[in-house]
Motif scaffolding. Structure first.
Motif, PDB file in Angstrom:
ATOM      1  N   PRO A  54      -8.995   1.279   7.514  1.00  0.00           N
ATOM      2  CA  PRO A  54      -8.831   1.853   6.163  1.00  0.00           C
ATOM      3  C   PRO A  54     -10.185   2.146   5.525  1.00  0.00           C
ATOM      4  O   PRO A  54     -11.179   1.469   5.789  1.00  0.00           O
ATOM      5  CB  PRO A  54      -8.082   0.751   5.411  1.00  0.00           C
ATOM      6  CG  PRO A  54      -7.423  -0.069   6.469  1.00  0.00           C
ATOM      7  CD  PRO A  54      -8.340  -0.029   7.644  1.00  0.00           C
ATOM      8  N   THR A  84      -8.311   1.757   1.854  1.00  0.00           N
ATOM      9  CA  THR A  84      -8.501   0.320   1.728  1.00  0.00           C
ATOM     10  C   THR A  84      -7.598  -0.230   0.630  1.00  0.00           C
ATOM     11  O   THR A  84      -7.590   0.279  -0.493  1.00  0.00           O
ATOM     12  CB  THR A  84      -9.971  -0.001   1.392  1.00  0.00           C
ATOM     13  OG1 THR A  84     -10.820   0.601   2.371  1.00  0.00           O
ATOM     14  CG2 THR A  84     -10.197  -1.500   1.355  1.00  0.00           C
ATOM     15  N   THR A  91      -2.734  -1.585   3.200  1.00  0.00           N
ATOM     16  CA  THR A  91      -3.499  -0.422   2.769  1.00  0.00           C
ATOM     17  C   THR A  91      -2.762   0.246   1.616  1.00  0.00           C
ATOM     18  O   THR A  91      -1.648  -0.152   1.256  1.00  0.00           O
ATOM     19  CB  THR A  91      -3.644   0.597   3.905  1.00  0.00           C
ATOM     20  OG1 THR A  91      -2.344   1.113   4.234  1.00  0.00           O
ATOM     21  CG2 THR A  91      -4.264  -0.038   5.138  1.00  0.00           C
TER      22      THR A  91
END
Length: 264
Positions: A54, A84, A91
Motif C-alpha cells: 500500500p 496505506t 488498506t
C-alpha cells in the motif's frame, strides 16, 4: 464536454497494468476527451497475498497518473488503488483525481464494503482487509461538479443523492463488478442512479478473468440524465467516448424537477 471511460483487464503484473492504463489514456486524449475515467484497482487485481505494498496518496501510483495527466493535458480519474490504511491489517480503496497540470484535486476512499456470508455458498469480508472511507467527495472537473464513488457504493442510492444535493452533475463509478451480479444489476443500477439524480454517470469497469477465480463483467458505459445509455464498451479492453450535453441536463432538471421537489 467529451469524456472517455477506459476498460481494462488488470492482472497480477502491475507494470503491465499501468502501461495499458497509460496507453488507454493516450487514446482517450487523442480521441478528444477532456476527462478520462479508469476502473477500480487499475494497477493490480489478483490474489491478496501478491498485492503491491500500500502507498500514500503522494506515492508512486499518484506520481504515475499525475505525470500522465500533465503530459496528456487531460483530466484523469485514476480508478482506485490500495492506499496505506489506518492500521497494519487494512488498506483504503482510494481514488485520485488529477487536473491537466498534474495537480491532485480530489481523494475519495470507498465508503461501502462488501461483506457477505451465505451458508454453503460464499463467504467474503471486504472489511477484513479494507477500511471504509468516511466522507463524500464532489470535485470540479473543467468547472463541472463531479461526485465520486467506487464499485459497491453503486448499491446505496443515498450516497448518490447526497452527491447530487452537493451539486454533482456527473457521477463517476470505477468498478470491478462481478460477472454473476453484473449481467443482471450493473446497467440497471447505473441507469437508476442517473435517472433519480438527473446526472450523467461515467462507469469504467474491469473486464474478464482475474485471479483467484474471478471474472469481471465489464460493459463500461456512459449514461445520460434521462437514463439512456449513450455509449457502452464491447467485451474487450479499450476506450469508449461520449459527448456530454450539459444544457440537456439542465433542461431535464427543469422539465422533470424531481430534485427541486424532494421533501427529504
Amino acid at each position: 464536454m467529451r469524456v472517455a471511460v477506459c476498460q481494462l483487464n488488470s492482472r497480477e503484473d502491475r507494470a503491465r497494468n499501468l502501461a495499458v492504463a497509460r496507453d488507454l489514456l493516450e487514446r482517450a486524449a487523442a480521441g478528444g476527451a477532456k476527462f478520462a475515467v479508469l476502473p477500480e484497482y487499475v494497477d493490480f487485481l489478483g490474489r491478496s497475498a501478491d498485492a503491491p505494498k500500500p502507498e500514500p496518496v503522494d506515492g508512486e501510483f499518484a506520481d504515475f497518473f499525475a505525470g500522465a495527466a500533465r503530459e496528456l493535458g487531460l483530466w484523469v480519474h485514476a480508478g482506485s488503488f490500495h492506499e496505506t490504511g489506518p492500521d497494519s491489517g487494512r488498506t483504503f480503496n482510494t481514488t485520485l483525481l488529477f487536473a491537466p497540470d498534474g495537480e491532485r484535486v480530489a481523494v475519495y476512499r470507498k465508503i461501502h464494503l462488501y461483506d457477505v456470508e451465505i451458508a454453503g455458498r460464499v463467504s467474503y469480508q471486504e472489511s477484513g482487509t479494507v477500511a471504509p472511507g468516511d466522507r463524500t467527495v464532489v470535485a470540479e472537473v473543467a468547472g463541472v461538479p463531479v461526485g465520486l464513488s467506487i464499485c459497491y457504493d453503486l448499491r446505496f442510492p443515498e450516497l448518490y443523492r447526497s452527491l447530487a444535493i452537493a451539486g454533482a452533475k456527473i457521477l463517476v463509478v470505477p468498478a470491478a463488478f462481478m460477472l454473476h451480479t453484473g449481467r443482471d444489476h450493473w446497467e440497471v443500477l447505473l441507469r437508476a442512479r442517473a435517472i433519480e439524480n438527473q446526472c450523467y454517470v461515467l462507469a469504467a469497469g474491469q473486464i474478464g478473468d482475474h485471479e483467484p477465480d474471478r471474472t469481471c463483467f465489464g460493459r463500461s458505459m456512459i449514461v445520460d440524465p434521462w437514463g439512456t445509455v449513450v455509449a457502452q464498451a464491447p467485451d474487450i479492453a479499450g476506450v469508449t467516448f461520449a459527448d456530454l450535453d450539459l444544457d440537456r441536463l439542465e433542461k431535464i432538471r427543469v422539465e422533470v424537477p424531481s430534485l427541486a421537489n424532494r421533501r427529504m
